[in-house]
Structures are given as structure tokens and as C-alpha cells.
Design a protein around this motif. Structure first.
Motif, short mmCIF file in Angstrom:
data_model
loop_
_atom_site.label_atom_id
_atom_site.label_comp_id
_atom_site.label_asym_id
_atom_site.label_seq_id
_atom_site.Cartn_x
_atom_site.Cartn_y
_atom_site.Cartn_z
N LEU A 30 7.30 -61.13 42.92
CA LEU A 30 8.41 -60.98 43.98
C LEU A 30 9.79 -61.60 43.38
N LYS A 31 10.60 -61.12 44.15
CA LYS A 31 12.05 -61.45 43.72
C LYS A 31 12.52 -62.71 44.09
N ASN A 32 12.01 -63.29 45.28
CA ASN A 32 12.13 -64.72 45.74
C ASN A 32 10.66 -65.05 46.14
N GLU A 74 2.25 -74.50 48.27
CA GLU A 74 3.55 -73.91 47.47
C GLU A 74 3.69 -72.47 47.89
N PRO A 75 4.94 -71.89 47.78
CA PRO A 75 5.34 -70.44 47.79
C PRO A 75 4.69 -69.65 46.72
N VAL A 76 4.66 -68.35 47.04
CA VAL A 76 3.82 -67.46 46.20
C VAL A 76 4.95 -66.56 45.44
N GLN A 77 4.61 -66.35 44.35
CA GLN A 77 5.73 -65.39 43.48
C GLN A 77 4.99 -64.17 42.97
N ILE A 121 -8.75 -55.00 34.07
CA ILE A 121 -7.97 -54.98 35.19
C ILE A 121 -6.76 -54.18 34.80
N HIS A 122 -6.29 -54.02 33.59
CA HIS A 122 -5.02 -52.93 33.72
C HIS A 122 -5.41 -51.70 34.07
N SER A 123 -6.58 -51.05 33.75
CA SER A 123 -6.99 -49.81 34.26
C SER A 123 -6.85 -49.41 35.69
N LEU A 124 -7.06 -50.52 36.38
CA LEU A 124 -6.87 -50.47 37.90
C LEU A 124 -5.36 -50.28 38.42
N LEU A 125 -4.54 -50.90 37.60
CA LEU A 125 -3.26 -50.71 37.94
C LEU A 125 -2.62 -49.51 37.40
N ASP A 126 -1.76 -48.90 38.28
CA ASP A 126 -0.81 -47.86 38.10
C ASP A 126 0.52 -48.31 37.96
N LYS A 127 1.43 -47.55 37.44
CA LYS A 127 2.92 -47.84 37.51
C LYS A 127 3.34 -47.78 39.09
N SER A 128 2.70 -46.96 39.77
CA SER A 128 3.36 -46.85 41.15
C SER A 128 2.61 -48.12 42.00
N THR A 129 1.49 -48.74 41.51
CA THR A 129 1.15 -49.59 42.39
C THR A 129 1.59 -51.12 41.83
N ILE A 130 2.43 -51.21 40.80
CA ILE A 130 3.29 -52.40 40.43
C ILE A 130 4.32 -52.39 40.93
N LEU A 131 4.53 -53.39 41.74
CA LEU A 131 5.75 -53.64 42.35
C LEU A 131 6.73 -55.01 41.72
N ALA A 132 7.45 -54.32 40.91
CA ALA A 132 8.56 -55.46 40.17
C ALA A 132 9.84 -56.01 40.87
N ASN A 133 9.68 -57.36 41.07
CA ASN A 133 11.13 -57.86 41.84
C ASN A 133 11.02 -57.36 43.18
N LEU A 134 10.05 -57.33 43.78
CA LEU A 134 9.91 -56.86 45.10
C LEU A 134 10.62 -58.01 46.20
N ASP A 135 11.39 -57.60 46.95
CA ASP A 135 12.13 -58.29 48.00
C ASP A 135 11.60 -58.45 49.40
N VAL A 136 10.53 -59.16 49.62
CA VAL A 136 10.06 -59.29 51.08
C VAL A 136 10.38 -60.62 51.53
N LYS A 137 10.21 -60.48 52.82
CA LYS A 137 10.57 -62.00 53.58
C LYS A 137 9.20 -62.68 54.15
N SER A 138 8.20 -61.99 53.98
CA SER A 138 6.80 -62.69 54.87
C SER A 138 5.60 -62.13 54.05
N LYS A 139 4.49 -62.98 54.34
CA LYS A 139 3.36 -62.49 53.98
C LYS A 139 2.73 -60.95 54.55
N LYS A 140 3.03 -60.93 55.67
CA LYS A 140 2.67 -59.67 56.31
C LYS A 140 3.56 -58.49 55.75
N GLU A 141 4.67 -58.60 55.44
CA GLU A 141 5.39 -57.62 54.72
C GLU A 141 5.10 -57.24 53.40
#
Length: 156
Positions: A83-85, A95-98, A3-23
Motif C-alpha cells: 500500500l502507498k499509505n 496497527e495499520p496494514v501496509q 508462493i511466487h508461482s501463485l503470483l502474477d505481475k497482474s496480481t501484484i499491486l505495488a503502491n496501491l492507493d486505497v482508503k479502506s479495508k473493503k476497497e
């Protein structure tokens, strides 16, 4: 496949601040833009959103695993967001997703896609691993956590 080999630091979004599932999904899909062509990115977007219309991929435990299969790509791509929140995601437990792990793969490789989804699910079912991810603040820390957990969990 790891799994980790599929990830790239540019595709890991840490503390992402979004308001909706679509966003959230739009930002995760957009993170793949350096790896695929624009028309492939559109196909990925269509596939992921189509899958969400069928049934939410919010699997519970504050986790979602959106996914899709696309004809025009030849390999698997992934993005991970912490997600940040927490946000509402229409999860099966209400339940909400993080944390969200996006997986997209070639339509022609159904078996590999299912195996990868299973592996993601097994990793993310670990309470201690989710707690470790919760403490990560950077893409590098998240990438290293996935790498270490896969070595520990799937070591032969």
C-alpha cells in the motif's frame, strides 16, 4: 508449491492507493479476474469477506493475510498488495496494514491451503524480507523478491 508461482505481475499491486479495508480487498480480488470466471470471482469475494467477518486477518507487523476457500475453483490463486499509505485493518496488534497477501484455494484441498498460509506467514515474518519488499516499487521487483526469498528460505 512455491508462493511466487501463485503470483502474477497482474496480481501484484505495488503502491496501491486505497482508503479502506473493503476497497483494498475488492481491488485484490478483482486482480484475479483474468484467471477465473466471473461467477468464481463472486464466490471468491463472498468467501474472503465472510472470513473477515469471523475474525480480521490482520496478523500484526503491518501485515494482513486474507484468505478463503471456494468450491468452484480447482487451484490456488494469490494477490499481493503493497500500500502507498497504511490503512486501518482491525489487526490483532491494533496497527495499520501496509502489506497484504491474499490467498484463495479450492475447498477440497484444505491441507494445501493451510500449508500455503503457513509458508506465507513464515516468509512475511522475516523483518529483512519485509524491509526488502518496502523498497520495491514495481510488480516485477516484488515478484523477484518473493522468488529470491523463497529460494533462500526454503532451499533444500
Amino acid at each position: 508449491m512455491n508462493i511466487h508461482s501463485l503470483l502474477d505481475k497482474s496480481t501484484i499491486l505495488a503502491n496501491l492507493d486505497v482508503k479502506s479495508k473493503k476497497e483494498l480487498l475488492e481491488k485484490m480480488i478483482q486482480s484475479l479476474s483474468d484467471q477465473v470466471e466471473p461467477d468464481q470471482l463472486k464466490e471468491i469475494r463472498d468467501s474472503v469477506f465472510e472470513r473477515e467477518e469471523i475474525m480480521s486477518t490482520g496478523v500484526g507487523k503491518s501485515l494482513a493475510i486474507p484468505h478463503g476457500k471456494v468450491k468452484s475453483i480447482d487451484e490456488n490463486y494469490a494477490s499481493f498488495a503493497k500500500l502507498k499509505n497504511p490503512i486501518d485493518y482491525d489487526s490483532i496488534d491494533g496497527e495499520p496494514v501496509q502489506m497484504v497477501f491474499l490467498l484463495v484455494g479450492p475447498e477440497s484441498k484444505h491441507t494445501i491451503h493451510i500449508k500455503l498460509l503457513s509458508r506465507i506467514s513464515r516468509l512475511m515474518n522475516s523483518v529483512s524480507f519485509r524491509e526488502l519488499l518496502s523498497d520495491c516499487d514495481t510488480p516485477e521487483e516484488i515478484y523477484d523478491a518473493f522468488h529470491q526469498e523463497e529460494q533462500r528460505y526454503f532451499a533444500t
